[in-house]
Enzyme design. Structure first.
Site, PDB file in Angstrom:
ATOM      1  N   ARG A 165       6.786 -10.916   6.038  1.00 20.98           N
ATOM      2  CA  ARG A 165       6.364 -10.662   7.417  1.00 20.98           C
ATOM      3  C   ARG A 165       6.968 -11.716   8.313  1.00 20.98           C
ATOM      4  NH1 ARG A 165       0.022  -9.285   6.152  1.00 20.98           N
ATOM      5  NH2 ARG A 165       0.476  -7.644   4.627  1.00 20.98           N
ATOM      6  N   GLN A 174       0.945 -11.150  -2.690  1.00 19.48           N
ATOM      7  CA  GLN A 174      -0.462 -10.767  -2.647  1.00 19.48           C
ATOM      8  C   GLN A 174      -0.956 -10.441  -4.046  1.00 19.48           C
ATOM      9  OE1 GLN A 174       0.104  -7.426   0.110  1.00 19.48           O
ATOM     10  NE2 GLN A 174      -1.196  -8.517   1.560  1.00 19.48           N
ATOM     11  N   CYS A 187       0.803  -1.237   0.000  1.00 21.52           N
ATOM     12  CA  CYS A 187       0.000   0.000   0.000  1.00 21.52           C
ATOM     13  C   CYS A 187       0.834   1.285   0.000  1.00 21.52           C
ATOM     14  CB  CYS A 187      -0.978   0.006   1.167  1.00 21.52           C
ATOM     15  SG  CYS A 187      -1.284  -1.571   1.937  1.00 21.52           S
ATOM     16  N   LYS A 217     -15.328  -2.665   6.279  1.00 19.08           N
ATOM     17  CA  LYS A 217     -14.877  -3.650   5.284  1.00 19.08           C
ATOM     18  C   LYS A 217     -15.922  -4.715   5.032  1.00 19.08           C
ATOM     19  CE  LYS A 217     -12.672  -6.609   8.704  1.00 19.08           C
ATOM     20  NZ  LYS A 217     -11.650  -7.576   8.994  1.00 19.08           N
ATOM     21  N   HIS A 273      -5.026  -1.418  -5.154  1.00 23.84           N
ATOM     22  CA  HIS A 273      -5.554  -0.293  -4.386  1.00 23.84           C
ATOM     23  C   HIS A 273      -6.340   0.597  -5.310  1.00 23.84           C
ATOM     24  CE1 HIS A 273      -2.251  -1.777  -1.878  1.00 23.84           C
ATOM     25  NE2 HIS A 273      -3.166  -1.616  -0.948  1.00 23.84           N
ATOM     26  N   HIS A 279      -8.478  -1.197  -0.247  1.00 22.55           N
ATOM     27  CA  HIS A 279      -7.561  -2.330  -0.434  1.00 22.55           C
ATOM     28  C   HIS A 279      -8.410  -3.547  -0.786  1.00 22.55           C
ATOM     29  CE1 HIS A 279      -4.547  -0.367   2.404  1.00 22.55           C
ATOM     30  NE2 HIS A 279      -5.668   0.142   2.849  1.00 22.55           N
ATOM     31  N   ASP A 336      -2.629  -8.052  -5.041  1.00 17.23           N
ATOM     32  CA  ASP A 336      -3.031  -6.816  -4.392  1.00 17.23           C
ATOM     33  C   ASP A 336      -3.531  -5.788  -5.395  1.00 17.23           C
ATOM     34  OD1 ASP A 336      -3.369  -5.342  -2.152  1.00 17.23           O
ATOM     35  OD2 ASP A 336      -1.248  -5.027  -1.723  1.00 17.23           O
TER      36      ASP A 336
HETATM   37 ZN    ZN Z   1      -3.245  -2.422   0.884  1.00 13.39          ZN
END
Ligand code: ZN
Ligand code: ZN
Length: 647
Positions: free
Chosen positions: A371, A389, A342, A477, A393, A523, A391
Site C-alpha cells: 500500500r 498480513q 480478499c 465488526k 477469510h 475477514h 490473513d
Molecule cells: Zn480481507
C-alpha cells in the site's frame, strides 16, 4: 419532599438529594465532604460535562468528576490549553489563537505567531509563566454572550480565527470564558480555577493547517501536558523515557532484527537473520493454532490483474492513491501490486461449486500486500508500504456467524495469552439504527450478524463497548484493544463481517432447499500484520521476548580456545533439539562474553571450560538471574523445554 425552590439531584449510586435551585456541582460535593470538594474538577449533568461551578436549575442526574475520570482529565487538560494561551499572550503580545482542545495525553493550542517565533528552547519560559498564572488561582468564568457582542469583541481584538469560528455558531449558544487576563471563545466546560494545575510541561511544537485544510494557513501547534500533582509529571516523564528506550526502531537496530535501505525503497522493511527467525517462530505458532482451529492454508500471488480490483471495488476506491498498475509488453494488460488478499480468496472460493455442507470454509494466508503510504506517514514497522498480513477469510452461512465469531475470539485470546497481553477489551461496531439505508446487505442478515457478535462476545466474557454507527458500510465488526506494559493502547485483531465482496464476486452456495444462497464473508487477522505486531511485541517486552520466540535462545561461551571443540559439540546436540543460538568463539575474557550476551538479551548462557568438558556438562547462567549451576546436556534440554513451553 422537595418544595418549589429545590431541585432533586440523583447521584450515580441512585441516591437522591434535595438542594436549592441553582446549586452547583461543587456545592453538592461540599455537602458530601470537604475532601471530595477539593478534588472535583467537573461534573456530568444529565450526561453532559459541565463546569462544576455552573448552576443547576432542574432535577438532574449528577456525576462528580475528578482527575481519575476520563472526562475529568479531558476538562483539566482543555482548561490547561486556556492557561497556555494566557501565558503565550502575556509573552508574545499580538499572537492570534485557533483552537485548543484536549487530546488523549494532554492538549494543544494552534496559534498564529504573526512574525514572532517560538522554539523548544522557549518551553521552560512558557511553562514557568503558566505555573505563575496557575498559582493566582484565577477562576474560569463562564459568560453567555450574544453573537453580535462576540463578533464585536474579537473584531476589536483582531482575531480572525475566532471570528471565523463565531460565524459557524448559532446566536444564543455562544459563551466566552475568562480566566485572569485572558478571554476565549469556548463552549466549555472548565475546572473551577487555575490553581488545580500544579505541574506543566510543553512536549512538542509542529505545524498544523488551520481547520486541518491544506489550502489554509499553516499555524503553530504547541503541545503540552499538565497534572494536579508535581509527582505525577515526574512519573509521566519517566514513562516517556521508558517508551523511548523501548522504541522498536531503536531496539530493532540494536538487536539486529530489521533494517531499512533507501536503495531498496522507503517503507520496505528488510528482515535481518534474527528478525526473520523471530518472525518465522511467530508464524509457525499461529499456523499451528489455526490448523487446530480448522483453517486451511492457501497461497496467492503478489500481483493480480487490474480487473480483479475493479470487481472488488478497490480500484475505484483506492486506485488513484495506490502503487500504479504494472504494464506488460502486451498492450492493455495491467496488473496491480496486491493491496489485500480478499479478492484472491474470493476467486479461490469460486473454483468449485459449494454446498451448505461445505461451509464454513476458512482460507488462511500469510499474504504480503503493498500500500502506498505517504512518506510522512511511514513509521518504523508500524506504518510501511509492504507488509504481511496474518490473513484469513471465513465463508459461512448466515446461521454460522455466531459460532465463527466465538472461534475467532478464542483464537485471538489464545494469541494474547501466549504473548503476554493480559489487559484487553473489545469494541463492537454496529449500524446507525436511524440510517439503515447507508449500509449494503439485507436487513435481516445485519440483525442476525449484529446479535451474533454481541452474543459471542458475551459468551466469551469480553469486556466490550458497543458503538452505534461505527460499522463499515459493508458489515459490523469487533475490534480488540490491548494495553501494553507502559499502559499504551493498541488496536489488535479485527473481526469484520462483509456482505459486499460476496455480492461483487457473485459467490454462492447451494442450500438445503436446493436454492442458491450468498455466503457471509468474515475477514480476520489476530496480529494485523507481522510487521506491526512485531513492533508492538518489541515495545511491550523491551526486546526481552518469551523464550520460545527469542531469536538466539542460548549463547555457548567457551572459557578459552581449548574448549572450542567441546562447545561446538554441545551446540550441535542442542540444535538437534531445536534450541537455537551460537558459540562465541571470540578471543575475549569470559566476563566480557557474558556481558555481551546479556546486552543482546540472550536468555541462557552456557559456559564451558575444563571441568565441564571433562564431565560432559554445562555451566548454566540465566540472563538477569545469574548462575543456575551445572547440568548435563540432557538435563539442560529437559529444563529448557519446560521453560520454552507456550503458555
Ligand atoms: Zn480481507
Ligand atoms: Zn475552553
Amino acid at each position: 419532599m422537595k418544595d418549589e425552590s429545590q431541585v432533586k439531584i440523583t447521584l450515580p449510586d441512585g441516591s437522591e438529594r434535595f438542594y436549592p435551585k441553582g446549586v452547583t456541582a461543587l456545592e453538592i460535593a461540599l455537602s458530601i465532604s470537604e475532601g471530595l470538594a477539593r478534588n472535583v474538577i467537573a461534573a456530568k449533568v444529565n450526561n453532559e460535562v459541565w463546569d462544576p461551578t455552573r448552576q443547576i436549575t432542574e432535577d438532574s442526574l449528577v456525576k462528580l468528576l475528578t482527575w481519575n475520570d476520563e472526562d475529568g482529565k479531558a476538562t483539566f487538560w482543555h482548561s490547561s490549553a486556556h492557561l497556555l494561551a494566557e501565558a503565550l499572550e502575556a509573552l508574545y503580545p499580538g499572537i492570534k489563537f485557533g483552537t485548543g482542545p484536549s487530546i488523549e495525553k494532554g492538549f494543544y493550542y494552534d496559534v498564529d505567531l504573526g512574525g514572532q517565533t517560538i522554539s523548544q528552547e522557549d518551553f521552560p519560559k512558557i511553562e514557568a509563566k503558566m505555573l505563575e498564572l496557575a498559582r493566582q488561582k484565577n477562576e474560569y468564568i463562564r459568560k453567555p454572550i450574544s453573537k453580535a457582542e462576540a463578533i464585536d469583541y474579537f473584531t476589536k481584538k483582531g482575531d480572525e480565527y475566532k471570528l471565523e469560528l463565531i460565524d459557524g455558531l448559532e446566536d444564543g449558544s455562544i459563551t466566552l470564558y475568562e480566566q485572569g487576563g485572558f478571554t476565549d471563545l469556548c463552549r466549555g466546560p472548565h475546572i473551577p480555577n487555575t490553581g488545580f494545575i500544579k505541574a506543566a510541561k510543553l512536549t512538542n511544537i509542529a505545524g498544523a493547517y488551520w481547520r486541518n485544510k491544506q489550502e489554509n494557513k499553516m499555524l503553530t501547534r504547541i503541545y503540552g501536558i499538565t497534572f494536579p500533582k508535581a509527582k505525577e509529571l515526574e512519573e509521566y516523564i519517566t514513562l516517556m523515557e521508558e517508551a523511548k528506550k523501548r522504541d522498536h526502531r531503536r531496539l530493532g537496530k540494536e538487536l539486529e532484527l530489521f533494517a531499512f535501505s533507501e536503495k531498496v525503497g522507503q517503507g520496505l522493511p528488510l528482515w535481518l537473520p534474527k528478525g526473520a527467525m523471530l518472525r518465522e517462530r511467530l508464524q509457525a505458532f499461529l499456523s499451528k493454532a489455526q490448523s487446530r482451529a480448522g483453517y486451511t492454508p492457501v497461497i496467492t500471488p503478489h500481483i493480480g490483474s487490474k480487473d480483479l480490483y475493479v470487481t472488488s471495488g478497490h480500484w475505484d476506491k483506492y486506485g488513484k492513491d495506490s502503487f500504479q498498475p504494472i504494464k506488460t509488453p502486451n498492450l492493455g494488460e495491467e496488473y496491480m501490486l496486491k493491496p489485500m488478499n480478499c479478492p484472491h480468496h474470493c476467486e479461490i472460493y469460486k473454483t468449485s461449486p459449494r454446498s451448505y455442507k461445505d461451509l464454513p470454509l476458512r482460507f488462511s494466508e500469510f499474504g504480503t500486500v503493498y500500500r502506498y503510504e505517504q512518506s510522512g506517514e511511514l513509521h518504523g514497522l508500524t506504518r510501511v508500504r509492504g507488509f504481511t498480513q496474518d490473513d484469513a477469510h471465513i465463508f459461512c452461512r448466515p446461521d454460522q456467524v455466531k459460532e465463527e465469531f466465538i472461534r475467532v475470539i478464542d483464537l485471538v485470546l489464545y494469541v494474547f495469552k501466549s504473548l503476554g497481553f493480559d489487559d484487553y477489551s473489545a469494541q463492537i461496531s454496529l449500524r446507525d439504527p436511524n440510517n439503515k439505508e447507508k449500509y449494503i446487505g439485507r436487513d435481516e442478515d445485519w440483525e442476525k450478524a449484529e446479535s451474533a457478535i454481541i452474543e459471542a462476545a458475551a459468551e466469551r466474557g469480553l469486556s466490550t463497548v458497543t458503538e452505534l454507527g461505527e460499522a463499515a458500510f459493508y458489515g459490523p465488526k469487533l475490534d480488540f484493544m490491548v494495553r501494553d506494559a507502559l499502559g499504551r493502547k493498541w488496536q489488535l485483531g479485527t473481526i469484520q463481517v462483509d456482505y459486499q465482496l460476496p455480492q461483487r464476486f457473485q459467490l454462492e452456495y447451494t442450500g438445503s432447499d436446493n436454492q442458491k444462497h450468498r455466503p457471509v464473508m468474515i475477514h480476520r487477522a489476530p496480529f494485523g500484520s507481522m510487521e506491526r505486531f512485531t513492533a508492538i511485541l518489541i515495545e511491550n517486552t523491551a526486546g526481552q521476548f518469551p523464550l520460545w520466540l527469542s531469536p538466539d535462545q542460548i549463547a555457548i561461551l567457551p572459557i578459552s580456545e581449548k574448549f572450542a571443540d567441546y562447545a561446538e559439540d554441545v551446540f550441535f546436540q542442542l540444535q538437534d533439539h531445536d534450541i537455537r543460538g551460537f558459540v562465541d568463539h571470540r578471543d575475549e575474557k569470559i566476563g566480557r562474553k557474558i556481558r555481551d550476551a546479556e546486552v543482546t538479551k540472550v536468555p541462557f548462557m552456557l559456559i564451558v571450560g575444563e571441568k565441564e568438558a571433562a564431565e560432559g556438562k554445562l555451566s548454566v547462567r540465566r540472563k538477569g538471574e545469574g548462575d543456575l549451576g551445572s547440568m548435563t546436556i540432557e538435563e539442560f534440554t529437559a529444563f529448557f523445554k519446560k521453560e520454552a513451553a507456550i503458555a
